[in-house]
Design a protein around this motif. Structure first.
Motif, PDB file in Angstrom:
ATOM      1  N   TRP A 105       0.929  -1.159  -0.068  1.00  0.00           N
ATOM      2  CA  TRP A 105       0.117   0.192   0.084  1.00  0.00           C
ATOM      3  C   TRP A 105       0.935   1.386  -0.110  1.00  0.00           C
ATOM      4  CZ3 TRP A 105      -2.951  -2.365   4.606  1.00  0.00           C
ATOM      5  CH2 TRP A 105      -3.916  -3.355   3.948  1.00  0.00           C
ATOM      6  N   GLY A 106       0.209   2.469  -0.375  1.00  0.00           N
ATOM      7  CA  GLY A 106       0.801   3.571  -0.289  1.00  0.00           C
ATOM      8  C   GLY A 106       1.975   3.948  -1.357  1.00  0.00           C
ATOM      9  N   GLY A 107       2.906   5.001  -1.343  1.00  0.00           N
ATOM     10  CA  GLY A 107       3.866   5.039  -2.362  1.00  0.00           C
ATOM     11  C   GLY A 107       4.722   3.957  -2.657  1.00  0.00           C
ATOM     12  N   VAL A 108       5.013   2.886  -1.864  1.00  0.00           N
ATOM     13  CA  VAL A 108       5.833   1.893  -2.228  1.00  0.00           C
ATOM     14  C   VAL A 108       5.196   1.044  -3.441  1.00  0.00           C
ATOM     15  CG1 VAL A 108       6.606  -0.471  -1.331  1.00  0.00           C
ATOM     16  CG2 VAL A 108       6.630   1.472   0.145  1.00  0.00           C
ATOM     17  N   ALA A 109       3.986   0.887  -3.736  1.00  0.00           N
ATOM     18  CA  ALA A 109       3.477   0.282  -4.696  1.00  0.00           C
ATOM     19  C   ALA A 109       3.988   0.729  -6.218  1.00  0.00           C
ATOM     20  CB  ALA A 109       2.047   0.309  -4.727  1.00  0.00           C
ATOM     21  N   GLY A 110       4.322   2.188  -6.217  1.00  0.00           N
ATOM     22  CA  GLY A 110       4.662   2.872  -7.467  1.00  0.00           C
ATOM     23  C   GLY A 110       6.114   2.891  -7.615  1.00  0.00           C
ATOM     24  N   ILE A 111       7.022   2.223  -6.502  1.00  0.00           N
ATOM     25  CA  ILE A 111       8.357   2.270  -7.054  1.00  0.00           C
ATOM     26  C   ILE A 111       8.798   1.180  -7.669  1.00  0.00           C
ATOM     27  CG2 ILE A 111      10.636   2.397  -5.596  1.00  0.00           C
ATOM     28  CD1 ILE A 111       9.163   3.372  -3.113  1.00  0.00           C
ATOM     29  N   SER A 112       9.814   1.418  -8.665  1.00  0.00           N
ATOM     30  CA  SER A 112      10.217   0.172  -9.408  1.00  0.00           C
ATOM     31  C   SER A 112      11.312  -0.448  -8.658  1.00  0.00           C
ATOM     32  CB  SER A 112      10.620   0.592 -10.979  1.00  0.00           C
ATOM     33  OG  SER A 112      11.126  -0.243 -11.667  1.00  0.00           O
ATOM     34  N   PHE A 113      11.274  -1.268  -7.824  1.00  0.00           N
ATOM     35  CA  PHE A 113      12.378  -1.896  -7.094  1.00  0.00           C
ATOM     36  C   PHE A 113      13.233  -2.811  -8.257  1.00  0.00           C
ATOM     37  CE2 PHE A 113       9.323  -1.385  -3.699  1.00  0.00           C
ATOM     38  CZ  PHE A 113      10.350  -0.760  -2.386  1.00  0.00           C
ATOM     39  N   ASN A 114      12.561  -3.379  -9.153  1.00  0.00           N
ATOM     40  CA  ASN A 114      13.088  -4.246 -10.382  1.00  0.00           C
ATOM     41  C   ASN A 114      14.650  -3.325 -10.517  1.00  0.00           C
ATOM     42  OD1 ASN A 114      12.137  -6.351 -10.466  1.00  0.00           O
ATOM     43  ND2 ASN A 114      10.917  -6.335 -12.606  1.00  0.00           N
ATOM     44  N   ASP A 115      14.166  -2.052 -10.949  1.00  0.00           N
ATOM     45  CA  ASP A 115      15.492  -1.551 -11.500  1.00  0.00           C
ATOM     46  C   ASP A 115      16.679  -1.426 -10.565  1.00  0.00           C
ATOM     47  OD1 ASP A 115      13.986  -0.850 -13.663  1.00  0.00           O
ATOM     48  OD2 ASP A 115      13.539   1.212 -12.999  1.00  0.00           O
ATOM     49  N   LEU A 116      16.432  -1.325  -9.167  1.00  0.00           N
ATOM     50  CA  LEU A 116      17.465  -1.170  -8.378  1.00  0.00           C
ATOM     51  C   LEU A 116      18.378  -2.558  -8.144  1.00  0.00           C
ATOM     52  CD1 LEU A 116      19.104  -0.015  -6.057  1.00  0.00           C
ATOM     53  CD2 LEU A 116      17.158  -0.480  -4.139  1.00  0.00           C
ATOM     54  N   ILE A 117      17.232  -3.842  -7.928  1.00  0.00           N
ATOM     55  CA  ILE A 117      17.663  -5.012  -7.747  1.00  0.00           C
ATOM     56  C   ILE A 117      18.410  -5.514  -9.126  1.00  0.00           C
ATOM     57  CG2 ILE A 117      17.062  -7.542  -7.694  1.00  0.00           C
ATOM     58  CD1 ILE A 117      14.521  -6.546  -5.932  1.00  0.00           C
ATOM     59  N   ALA A 118      17.901  -5.069 -10.438  1.00  0.00           N
ATOM     60  CA  ALA A 118      18.801  -5.568 -11.598  1.00  0.00           C
ATOM     61  C   ALA A 118      20.165  -4.882 -11.709  1.00  0.00           C
ATOM     62  CB  ALA A 118      17.712  -5.029 -12.810  1.00  0.00           C
ATOM     63  N   ALA A 119      20.319  -3.322 -11.343  1.00  0.00           N
ATOM     64  CA  ALA A 119      21.267  -2.646 -11.231  1.00  0.00           C
ATOM     65  C   ALA A 119      22.499  -3.538 -10.480  1.00  0.00           C
ATOM     66  CB  ALA A 119      21.100  -1.255 -11.165  1.00  0.00           C
ATOM     67  N   VAL A 120      22.150  -3.889  -9.085  1.00  0.00           N
ATOM     68  CA  VAL A 120      23.057  -4.462  -8.244  1.00  0.00           C
ATOM     69  C   VAL A 120      23.388  -5.893  -8.742  1.00  0.00           C
ATOM     70  CG1 VAL A 120      23.282  -5.114  -5.778  1.00  0.00           C
ATOM     71  CG2 VAL A 120      21.971  -3.335  -6.166  1.00  0.00           C
ATOM     72  N   THR A 121      22.469  -6.636  -9.153  1.00  0.00           N
ATOM     73  CA  THR A 121      22.726  -7.865  -9.707  1.00  0.00           C
ATOM     74  C   THR A 121      23.611  -8.022 -10.808  1.00  0.00           C
ATOM     75  OG1 THR A 121      20.512  -8.983  -9.088  1.00  0.00           O
ATOM     76  CG2 THR A 121      21.739 -10.032 -10.644  1.00  0.00           C
TER      77      THR A 121
END
Length: 452
Positions: free
Chosen positions: A41-57
């Motif tokens: 819920w809230g603002g977290v739902a709109g964050i693209s966590f994929n991009d962060l995980i992808a960059a670190v990976t």
């Protein structure tokens, strides 16, 4: 609370991904397939966590390749090269797009999917990693299936079941086809599991899949499910047990659905009068015309949707009136990427099926490769089901089927290595090798004497 837990999980994945890039890849796959941020819920739902995980990976993968020898390139197999060529052609088609600003959002999503797939090709190197990614795929879709089945039962089947929002399988039709095509892989995991509890859970998941596919009220999903059940019944060694399961689960589930569901499914037999199907045929004609007009690179992804571009390019207002979503992966790729892109896309699917067949041929009769034989069988059914289902929906960007093809590629590499190693280590081969070499030399000498 959900947002805080999700954020903590993301940072934990990123921390581990730097030292163990495959762990980051599993997290990337989880966020791609399951989309847990959509449940927050809230603002977290709109964050693209994929991009962060992808960059670190990706950074961790390059670091691991340089420091302790993690594999940097995919295995030297035809599918690996096809993935690379297809990714390159995605870029080329975008560069020559008739409307770059319109095709770019779809290009961006697709190229990120291809980066994930290429990284999977490089990092999935052994049986443990193959099985781990299979579990990510199965569990991600299984959890949404349980949620959808409960919703169907609670509402009496009166509403459509949808997949995770803002993903390729968010639509009810896409979700139904995706779930139905993954059913053989769930059956595979049950057949190869050594834990009785896991086997029981996966067995109970099969009727859940049936209920949720019916709950989507997707005609394409229902056809895909029927195809999977028919092929499983034909190839199963326990036909009576499978048939009993179909009767016990399938018939009550269908009878449970409301009359509106039956009316919708009955339109499959009347496709010539079905307005929805005729609109799709018209859209297919537009994509074919745009591909003929731009045979090499196509018009750009999703560009044939726009009437003004179709009219300006083809000079045919009647054709422009037919411009709309193609609702077919094949025609989407054909119209958006031209005949070369369509050829590469088709080759990926065909070589995926060929790899499954090769795996079964090499692994058959070898107890240590029983898992590979069963996986090849399951993926054959899964890919055929997906290829049939995706003819009526645009799922070319879905990571699930591409991941299945990557896992087949990795399995084939493992099987080839295993059979080659077993052949070399076989004491019989070690003893017979000098005799074989002597015989070959003698045969060569005889041939040389004959020529003289």
């Amino acid at each position: 609370m959900r947002g805080l837990l999700l954020t903590a999980a993301v940072f934990a994945i990123c921390f581990v991904a730097f030292a163990a890039p495959f762990a980051g890849l599993l997290g990337w796959g989880w966020f791609t397939l399951f989309a847990p941020h959509q449940l927050a819920w809230g603002g977290v739902a709109g964050i693209s966590f994929n991009d962060l995980i992808a960059a670190v990976t990706i950074f961790g993968w390059i670091f691991a390749a340089a420091v302790y020898g993690e594999r940097l390139l995919p295995p030297n197999l035809p599918i690996s090269w096809l993935f690379v060529l297809f990714a390159i052609w995605l870029i080329v088609s975008q560069l020559f797009s008739l409307a770059p600003e319109l095709s770019y959002p779809n290009f961006e999503r697709f190229i990120i999917v291809m980066v994930f797939i290429l990284l999977c090709s490089a990092l999935i190197t052994d049986k443990i990693r193959i099985q781990s990614m299979i579990w990510v795929l199965v569990l991600s879709l299984a959890l949404y299936s349980i949620k959808g089945a409960l919703f169907t039962i609670a509402t009496g089947g009166g509403y459509h079941v949808y997949g995770p929002g803002r993903t390729v399988i968010g639509d009810n039709n896409h979700f139904g086809i995706a779930i139905a095509s993954i059913l053989p892989i769930i059956i595979y995991r049950r057949a190869t599991s050594a834990d009785t509890r896991i086997m029981l859970v996966l067995l109970l998941l099969c009727p859940v899949i049936v209920i949720v596919v019916l709950g989507t009220q997707s005609r394409g999903g229902f056809i895909t499910l029927c195809l999977v059940v028919a092929v499983e019944l034909w190839h199963s060694g326990r036909r009576l047990a499978v048939m009993a399961g179909v009767i016990i689960i399938g018939i009550p589930a269908i009878l449970f659905m409301p009359d509106s569901w039956s009316d919708r499914m009955n339109t499959v037999r009347e496709f010539e009068q079905d307005e929805s199907f005729q609109c799709r045929v018209s859209a297919w004609e537009v994509n074919i015309a745009m591909a003929i007009d731009n045979p090499l690179t196509g018009a750009g992804l999703r560009v044939p949707y726009h009437r003004e571009i179709v009219a300006a390019r083809l000079g045919d207002n009647e054709m422009a009136e037919k411009a709309r979503a193609a609702h077919s992966s094949y025609f989407e790729v054909l119209g958006g990427m031209g005949f070369i892109g369509f050829g590469l896309y088709s080759a990926i699917l065909i070589f995926g099926l060929a790899n499954a067949r090769t795996i079964r041929r090499l692994a058959r009769g070898k107890p240590q490769l029983y898992w590979a034989d069963q996986f090849g069988r399951a993926t054959q059914i899964s890919l055929v089901a997906f290829m049939v289902g995706t003819a009526s929906v645009s799922m070319e960007r879905w990571e699930g089927y591409l991941l299945v093809i990557v896992l087949l590629n990795a399995t084939l590499a493992v099987v080839k290595h295993e059979t080659r190693t077993r052949s070399i280590e076989n004491p019989r081969n070690i003893l017979l090798r000098p005799i074989e070499v002597t015989a070959q030399r003698a045969l060569a000498n005889n041939r040389n004497q004959f020529r003289r």
